[in-house]
Structure formats: structure tokens, C-alpha cells
Design an enzyme around this catalytic site. Structure first.
Site, PDB file in Angstrom:
ATOM      1  N   ASP A  78      45.646 -20.251 -29.515  1.00  0.00           N
ATOM      2  CA  ASP A  78      45.826 -21.596 -30.081  1.00  0.00           C
ATOM      3  C   ASP A  78      44.516 -22.126 -30.659  1.00  0.00           C
ATOM      4  OD1 ASP A  78      44.929 -21.748 -27.299  1.00  0.00           O
ATOM      5  OD2 ASP A  78      45.126 -23.933 -27.491  1.00  0.00           O
ATOM      6  N   GLU A 145      44.899 -23.025 -24.553  1.00  0.00           N
ATOM      7  CA  GLU A 145      43.598 -23.160 -23.911  1.00  0.00           C
ATOM      8  C   GLU A 145      42.970 -24.498 -24.244  1.00  0.00           C
ATOM      9  OE1 GLU A 145      39.134 -22.820 -23.737  1.00  0.00           O
ATOM     10  OE2 GLU A 145      40.435 -23.259 -25.433  1.00  0.00           O
TER      11      GLU A 145
END
Length: 483
Positions: A78, A145
Site C-alpha cells: 500500500d 502498513e
């Protein structure tokens, strides 16, 4: 047409560009996860894709490396999605518009996602190459994350056999990161009440700030737009009475806010006084933030006359009080490692709804008790004002491993390859290594990565030459793990 086609290492940049074509903001990782799963199938590699969209891809050892220790290569899929105010980019569907300027890659008007797309690109280039010498590899790519290490917290690590983990989520080439702070997301909700008010509407805007990552840039004396706005609202009361109708600022709890705005309702006699106050306020801020935010600007613009729902005076006082007393920035420096921030907080998002004033902040500390004490302080402030506090995404610190075998090995390889010793560093930014350190008994971790600038901002840049250098280093590390 490929923008990165002629760059080296060719396959690393090929995969990096492919990744930038796929939406992969935090919370929107299904498409990129499916792409990684498809890659594994296409190359005949065993993989696991879990319900959270985390991916583990396995590759058997090269010939002659069957007895070498298994290595976990790890990063996250991400990215932080930020764009300039004038940009029409839609992160849910539009590819990033890449640009190359000398040694740097960036994206037009948006974040680049080098954090941590380059880790995914490195991993895919290694996985596809049948000629590279390496031990057995387990490539772990996590989701979300950037919003609290949620993927790392959710992933089942029991299928992993590796006890050496190389994390590819750092942004300074020449450094090996061997420890990091723990953290959590502090969310607050303070109920508010409204009433009607008539008068001139004044838009207050804070802009021109540098922003940055709330871990790696928290010690750079960079202004926080939402705190600047709170201070302005408090001091502007000397110009006369006003009512607060709207307030918002920031995009991510772990990014230092670059902009914030408020809508005030007041009498016409306030116009010249507010605008002159904003001018002087800006002058003072530029002195206070010389060297970090020379472009900081506070403006006041009239928006016409009318009636608006505004905060009840008690609710307005609560909002301003909260912003003035929020424990933002560095709270404590480390006593045993020079220059290391030990505990900090970044108030990254503020919003107003019809029912409540909402905020979200990133709390970090390498000492668990200090992290709890800071979170308790935010909770107490919130509850004192009649609000509700909630902590999310609590993750542990990654403690420095005194008896590490991986760290001296990687220092030695770097020194032999480049004839200079890398700097071994404990950092304040959060990494997933802490969670894996807890989940996998005996795990030995080191984090590395190429040079990146201004991550989590629209000025994000990735160094081409540094990507090449880290690639050479990574291959040499794997090649020499035969014994």
C-alpha cells in the site's frame, strides 16, 4: 509508452512502473494483491493470499544453496495517497503520472508510492530471474502498513520457515536500520452543538507548509497546519468576536499536515483587522519556521454574507482548547542514542461533522510505557472535554538485537562491495519488523532501501542511482548466503 523503460536495473523499474498503474492506496489493496497472486501463478511459484490481501510467495533455493538459511524478503504493497489541491487525480482508478528529472523519479501532483512500491519491484525482479544465485526465499508483501501496520498484525506467519528477514522499507541508502519505535493511532471524538449565526463569512487558510512523514521528519521543525490554525483561532479573538462554522485539515495521521482551513462568521468590521492580523501572523511564523517552512502562509478571504450553522460558544471553546493543548511533536529524545527521537505525536487529521469534532493522530515511542503515557494524556484531554478516545493499530517497537548474526554479516558485505562502512541506525519511524519479531521466535531483522525524499508528500522522489546501488547490494547479500 513506458517512462522508465531505459532505466537500470531494467526489470526493477519495469515492475515499479507496472505497480504505479494499479490503484494501491491503503485500504484499497485488492487489485494490487491480485496482481501479485497472478504473477506467482504465471511464474509457477507457490503462494498464499490471505483474507486481508497479504501475499507470501515462495521460491526454492538455487542449485548449490539448498543448505543455506532461508531468507524472508519483506515490504508492503500500500501507498499513502496525497495530491495537490488543484489535482483531479483519482487514486481509486487513475495510474500515477510518472516523471524523470535527472536522478529522480516523481509523480505529477501526487505521491509516488516509492514507499513501498520499490520493495515490491525488487522482490518481483528477484522472483522472476532464474539465474540469480540465492537461498530459499519467502517474499512477504503486506497490506495497510501506512494506516497502522494492519496487514502485518493480521498475517499468519506460521507458513514461514525463514529466521532472517530483510525488510525493504527504509529510505536512506547507506544505512542499515536495526530497530524502530512502536506506535498507535489515537482517535478522538468530541460532540459539538450548533446554532445559527448571520454575518460575513471569512475563509481562513493555512498553506505552503513542507509536511512530511511523522516518523522520519518529526525532528525537522516542520510546522503542523492544524496546530497553526488552532493557534490562529485562539489569537484572532483579540480582533473581535467570531463564530466557527467549519474546520478541517490534514489527510493522513502519519503525515504532517500541510494545509488546514476554517470558516468563520463575524461582523463586517472584522475584515480589515483579520486580514492584517493574518499578514503579521504569517510574518511571525516564517521567522519561527525559518529553514523548514519559509513558504508558510495564513490568509483570510471574505466569502460573502449570509446565515450559517456555527458552533455553540461552548463547543467552539472545546475545539480551540483541544488544538492549543494537544501534545504534538517531539515529547522526549532518547537518552542513550544521540539524535534519536524516543517519543512523539503527530496530529494528522481534523474534521468537523454535524455531530462531532474528529481527530486522528500518530503516537510513536520506542519505550512502551512512554507510548501508553502519551496516549493516556490524549485520552484525558479528550475525556476532559466530554469526548471519546479510541486507540487503533497498536504495534510494538522493534528492539535492537544485541546478538544479531544478520547485522554484522550485512555490514561486512556492504563494506566489501562499496569500500565504505554503512551506518547502523535505530529509527523513530515505525516498521513492521517489530510485529514479526514478536510473531516469529528467533527472528533476526535488518531494514534497508534506496534514497527517497519527502515521502508521504506530493514532492516524493526516488533516486534512480540509489535503486541501482541497493539492487547490487541485495543481490550480493543473497549470493553470499550460500554457507
Amino acid at each position: 509508452m513506458s517512462v522508465l523503460k531505459n532505466l537500470q536495473p531494467e526489470r526493477v523499474f519495469y515492475y515499479f512502473e507496472e505497480i504505479t498503474k494499479i490503484p494501491h492506496g491503503s485500504g484499497n489493496t485488492k487489485q494490487i494483491s491480485d496482481y501479485l497472486a497472478g504473477f506467482a501463478r504465471e511464474h509457477g511459484l507457490k503462494y498464499i493470499q490471505d483474507a486481508s490481501n497479504n501475499i507470501i510467495i515462495f521460491k526454492e533455493a538455487s542449485q548449490g544453496y539448498e543448505k543455506a538459511p532461508c531468507v524472508i524478503l519483506q515490504g508492503h504493497m500500500d501507498m499513502v495517497c496525497e495530491k495537490k489541491p488543484e489535482s483531479s487525480h483519482d487514486f481509486t482508478k487513475d495510474p500515477l503520472e510518472l516523471q524523470v528529472d535527472r536522478d529522480y523519479i516523481s509523480a505529477k501532483d501526487t505521491t509516488l508510492g516509492g514507499d513501498d512500491g520499490i520493495a515490491v519491484a525488487y522482490a518481483l525482479a528477484i522472483l522472476e530471474d532464474k539465474d540469480l544465485p540465492h537461498p530459499a526465499l519467502e517474499v512477504l508483501i503486506t497490506v495497510d502498513e501506512e494506516i497502522g501496520l494492519l496487514g502485518a498484525a493480521a498475517v499468519d506467519t506460521s507458513p514461514l520457515n525463514g529466521r532472517y528477514l530483510i525488510n525493504l522499507d527504509s529510505e536512506e541508502e547507506g544505512y542499515l536500520w536495526v530497530g524502530c519505535a512502536g506506535g498507535l493511532t489515537a482517535q478522538t471524538r468530541i460532540p459539538v452543538k450548533y446554532q445559527e449565526a448571520a454575518g460575513i463569512k471569512y475563509q481562513v487558510t493555512v498553506s505552503g507548509l513542507t509536511g512530511g512523514h511523522s516518523g522520519s521528519e518529526i525532528d525537522k521543525n516542520r510546522a503542523n497546519a492544524v496546530l497553526v490554525l488552532g493557534r490562529f483561532l485562539f489569537e484572532a479573538r483579540e480582533q473581535g468576536e467570531y463564530a466557527l462554522a467549519e474546520i478541517e485539515g490534514g489527510q493522513k495521521d502519519n503525515a504532517i499536515p500541510r494545509t488546514a482551513r476554517a470558516l468563520l462568521v463575524a461582523g463586517s468590521e472584522m475584515e480589515s483587522g483579520l486580514q492584517e492580523f493574518a499578514r503579521k501572523f504569517t510574518e511571525n511564523l516564517r521567522k519561527e519556521y525559518a529553514g523548514s517552512d519559509e513558504g508558510i502562509t495564513v490568509t483570510v478571504e471574505t466569502q460573502g454574507e449570509g446565515r450559517e450553522p456555527v458552533l455553540h460558544p461552548v463547543s467552539q471553546e472545546k475545539v480551540v482548547f483541544f488544538l492549543l493543548h494537544y501534545p504534538n511533536g517531539i515529547q522526549k529524545m532518547c537518552g542513550y542514542m544521540e539524535g534519536l527521537v524516543e517519543t512523539s505525536c503527530n496530529l494528522g487529521i481534523i474534521r468537523m461533522t454535524a455531530e462531532a469534532f474528529l481527530t486522528s493522530a500518530s503516537v510513536r515511542s520506542s519505550v512502551a510505557t512512554e507510548k501508553k503515557a502519551l496516549a493516556d494524556k490524549i485520552a484525558y484531554l479528550t475525556e476532559f472535554l466530554g469526548g471519546e478516545y479510541k486507540a487503533e493499530g497498536d504495534y510494538p517497537s522493534w528492539e535492537y538485537k544485541q546478538d544479531s548474526k544478520l547485522r554484522p554479516y550485512m555490514v561486512d558485505i556492504y563494506e566489501k562491495l562499496f569500500h565504505v562502512r554503512p551506518e547502523v541506525k535505530v529509527i523513530h519511524a515505525g516498521l513492521e519488523c517489530g510485529l514479526f519479531y514478536e510473531k516469529i521466535p528467533g527472528l533476526d531483522c535488518v531494514s534497508l532501501g534506496p534514497d527517497m525524499k519527502d515521502i508521504h508528500t506530493t514532492e516524493e522522489k526516488l533516486s534512480i542511482s540509489s535503486v541501482q546501488k541497493v539492487w547490487e547490494y541485495l543481490l550480493e547479500v543473497l549470493k553470499n548466503m550460500k554457507e
